[in-house]
Design a protein around this motif. Sequence first.
Motif, short mmCIF file in Angstrom:
data_model
loop_
_atom_site.label_atom_id
_atom_site.label_comp_id
_atom_site.label_asym_id
_atom_site.label_seq_id
_atom_site.Cartn_x
_atom_site.Cartn_y
_atom_site.Cartn_z
N PRO A 155 0.81 -1.23 0.00
CA PRO A 155 0.00 0.00 0.00
C PRO A 155 0.84 1.27 0.00
CG PRO A 155 -0.92 -1.60 1.53
CD PRO A 155 0.38 -2.17 1.06
N VAL A 156 1.93 1.29 0.76
CA VAL A 156 2.75 2.51 0.81
C VAL A 156 3.36 2.81 -0.54
CG1 VAL A 156 3.23 2.37 3.27
CG2 VAL A 156 4.70 1.14 1.67
N ALA A 157 3.77 1.78 -1.27
CA ALA A 157 4.36 1.97 -2.59
C ALA A 157 3.32 2.48 -3.58
CB ALA A 157 4.98 0.67 -3.10
N ARG A 158 2.12 1.89 -3.56
CA ARG A 158 1.05 2.31 -4.46
C ARG A 158 0.63 3.75 -4.17
NH1 ARG A 158 -1.53 -2.52 -3.05
NH2 ARG A 158 -3.20 -1.26 -2.13
N ASN A 159 0.49 4.08 -2.90
CA ASN A 159 0.09 5.43 -2.54
C ASN A 159 1.12 6.46 -2.97
OD1 ASN A 159 -2.22 4.44 -1.35
ND2 ASN A 159 -1.35 4.37 0.71
N ALA A 160 2.40 6.13 -2.77
CA ALA A 160 3.46 7.05 -3.15
C ALA A 160 3.52 7.24 -4.66
CB ALA A 160 4.81 6.55 -2.63
N LEU A 161 3.35 6.14 -5.40
CA LEU A 161 3.37 6.23 -6.86
C LEU A 161 2.19 7.04 -7.37
CD1 LEU A 161 4.54 5.47 -9.61
CD2 LEU A 161 3.24 3.33 -9.47
N GLU A 162 1.00 6.77 -6.86
CA GLU A 162 -0.18 7.51 -7.30
C GLU A 162 -0.05 9.00 -6.98
OE1 GLU A 162 -3.42 5.61 -5.37
OE2 GLU A 162 -3.31 3.78 -6.59
N LEU A 163 0.46 9.31 -5.79
CA LEU A 163 0.64 10.71 -5.42
C LEU A 163 1.67 11.38 -6.31
CD1 LEU A 163 -0.12 12.98 -3.45
CD2 LEU A 163 1.74 12.18 -1.96
N SER A 164 2.76 10.66 -6.62
CA SER A 164 3.79 11.23 -7.48
C SER A 164 3.25 11.53 -8.87
CB SER A 164 4.98 10.26 -7.59
OG SER A 164 5.69 10.19 -6.38
N LEU A 165 2.52 10.59 -9.45
CA LEU A 165 1.96 10.79 -10.79
C LEU A 165 0.94 11.93 -10.80
CD1 LEU A 165 1.52 7.08 -11.96
CD2 LEU A 165 3.33 8.70 -12.61
N LEU A 166 0.12 11.99 -9.76
CA LEU A 166 -0.89 13.06 -9.68
C LEU A 166 -0.24 14.43 -9.57
CD1 LEU A 166 -3.79 14.10 -9.34
CD2 LEU A 166 -3.56 13.63 -6.87
N LEU A 185 4.41 13.44 4.72
CA LEU A 185 3.23 12.87 5.36
C LEU A 185 2.65 11.79 4.46
CD1 LEU A 185 1.58 16.25 6.45
CD2 LEU A 185 3.10 14.79 7.79
N GLU A 186 2.59 10.58 4.96
CA GLU A 186 2.14 9.45 4.14
C GLU A 186 0.73 9.68 3.62
OE1 GLU A 186 1.49 4.61 4.50
OE2 GLU A 186 2.67 5.69 6.00
N GLY A 187 0.56 9.51 2.31
CA GLY A 187 -0.73 9.69 1.68
C GLY A 187 -1.08 11.13 1.38
N VAL A 188 -0.29 12.08 1.86
CA VAL A 188 -0.59 13.51 1.66
C VAL A 188 0.52 14.19 0.87
CG1 VAL A 188 -1.11 15.71 2.79
CG2 VAL A 188 -1.93 13.56 3.78
N THR A 189 1.75 14.06 1.33
CA THR A 189 2.88 14.72 0.66
C THR A 189 4.04 13.78 0.37
OG1 THR A 189 3.97 15.35 2.73
CG2 THR A 189 2.31 16.87 1.87
N ARG A 190 3.94 12.53 0.81
CA ARG A 190 5.07 11.61 0.62
C ARG A 190 5.03 11.00 -0.77
NH1 ARG A 190 6.23 7.24 5.20
NH2 ARG A 190 6.48 9.21 6.36
N THR A 191 5.72 11.66 -1.69
CA THR A 191 5.82 11.16 -3.06
C THR A 191 6.82 10.00 -3.11
OG1 THR A 191 7.52 12.81 -3.54
CG2 THR A 191 5.24 13.39 -4.06
N LEU A 192 6.99 9.44 -4.29
CA LEU A 192 7.86 8.26 -4.42
C LEU A 192 9.30 8.54 -3.99
CD1 LEU A 192 7.51 5.35 -5.19
CD2 LEU A 192 8.04 5.92 -7.56
N PRO A 193 9.93 9.66 -4.40
CA PRO A 193 11.29 9.93 -3.91
C PRO A 193 11.36 10.04 -2.38
CG PRO A 193 10.81 11.31 -5.81
CD PRO A 193 9.52 10.67 -5.41
N LEU A 194 10.34 10.65 -1.78
CA LEU A 194 10.33 10.77 -0.32
C LEU A 194 10.11 9.41 0.33
CD1 LEU A 194 10.05 13.78 -1.12
CD2 LEU A 194 8.53 14.05 0.84
N GLU A 195 9.32 8.56 -0.30
CA GLU A 195 9.10 7.21 0.23
C GLU A 195 10.39 6.40 0.18
OE1 GLU A 195 7.33 4.45 2.27
OE2 GLU A 195 6.18 6.21 1.65
N VAL A 196 11.16 6.58 -0.90
CA VAL A 196 12.46 5.90 -0.99
C VAL A 196 13.35 6.33 0.17
CG1 VAL A 196 14.57 5.70 -2.36
CG2 VAL A 196 12.35 5.61 -3.49
N TYR A 197 13.38 7.62 0.45
CA TYR A 197 14.20 8.14 1.55
C TYR A 197 13.73 7.59 2.89
CZ TYR A 197 16.42 11.53 4.65
OH TYR A 197 17.15 12.13 5.65
N ALA A 198 12.42 7.52 3.09
CA ALA A 198 11.88 7.03 4.35
C ALA A 198 12.18 5.54 4.53
CB ALA A 198 10.37 7.28 4.41
#
Length: 273
Positions: free
Chosen positions: A47-58, A216-229
Motif C-alpha cells: 500500500p505505501v508503494a502504491r500510494n506514493a506512486l499515485e501521489l507522485s503521478l498526480l 506525510l504518508e498519503g498527503v505529501t510523501r511522493t515516491l522519492p520521499l518514500e524511498v528516503y523514508a
Amino acid sequence: MSDARRSRLPWVLWVPAALALALVVLPVLGLVLRTDLTGLPALLTAPVARNALELSLLTATLSTLCCVLLGVPLAVVLARARFRGVRLVRSVVLLPLVLPPVVGGLALLYLLGRNGFLGYLLDVVAGVRVPFTTAAVVVAQTFVAMPFLVVSLEGALRGAGDRYERVAATLGARPWTVFRRVTVPLLLPALGSGTVLSFARALGEFGATITFAGSLEGVTRTLPLEVYAQAESDVDSAVALSLLLVVVAVLVVVVARPRVLDGGRGRGERAWG
C-alpha cells in the motif's frame, strides 16, 4: 565522399563517450543487481508503494500543467518582449536550475508559510494554509520544473526568429491572432520536449518537497520521499521503489518524447534523443 566516410567520428571521442555512458548506466545496473527479484512484486504492490506512486503521478501531472499554463506566456515574453531589465528577469527565472532544491523549499516556506507575508495573508483572509499539504507538493514541483520548460521554449523562439510574426502583423493580424496562429505552432515541438522534461523533473523532485511540504504518508510523501523514508528502515523496499522510479522515468522519456516533422525534407526527425 561516401556517407559512411563523412559520418565517421574521431576515435578520440569514443573513450570519454563510453565513460559518460558508464557513469549513467552502471549505477542503475548496480541498483538492478541489488534488487531482490523474488520479493520485488510484494514490495511494489504494498500500500505505501502504491500510494506514493499515485501521489507522485498526480502531483507531477498537476505541476506540469501549471508549468505549461504559466511557463508558455513567460517564455514568449522573455523571447519577444523588449524592456529594460529583461536579462535580470531571465536570470531570476532560471535561478531554480542552479539553486539547491532545499533552498527553494525554504524560500517557498518563508513565502507561503504561516510566518511568510503571503502565507500570513492567505491564512488570515481566506483561512488557507499551503505548507505540508498536497498543494504544497505541486507548488514545490512547479518551482523547480518550470525553468526547464521556459528554457526549451525561449530557445526555440529565439532560434526561429520573429520574421513570420512580423509578416503576419504587417498583413493586419492582431497580436492575439499572431500568437495563436503563428507563435504557438512554432512552439509545439519545443513544447513537447519541454513538457516531458518538466514532468520528469517534477516526478523526481525531493529537496524542495520535503522542506516545504514535509513527508506525510498519503498527503505529501511522493515516491522519492518514500524511498528516503524506507532507506532508513527497509533497504530492500527502498531499492525496489528506486527501481520503480527509474522504470517510470524511463517510460516517460521513451514513450512521450516528441518527434518533429522536418517540412523541408518531408521526413520525421526526433526533437531530441
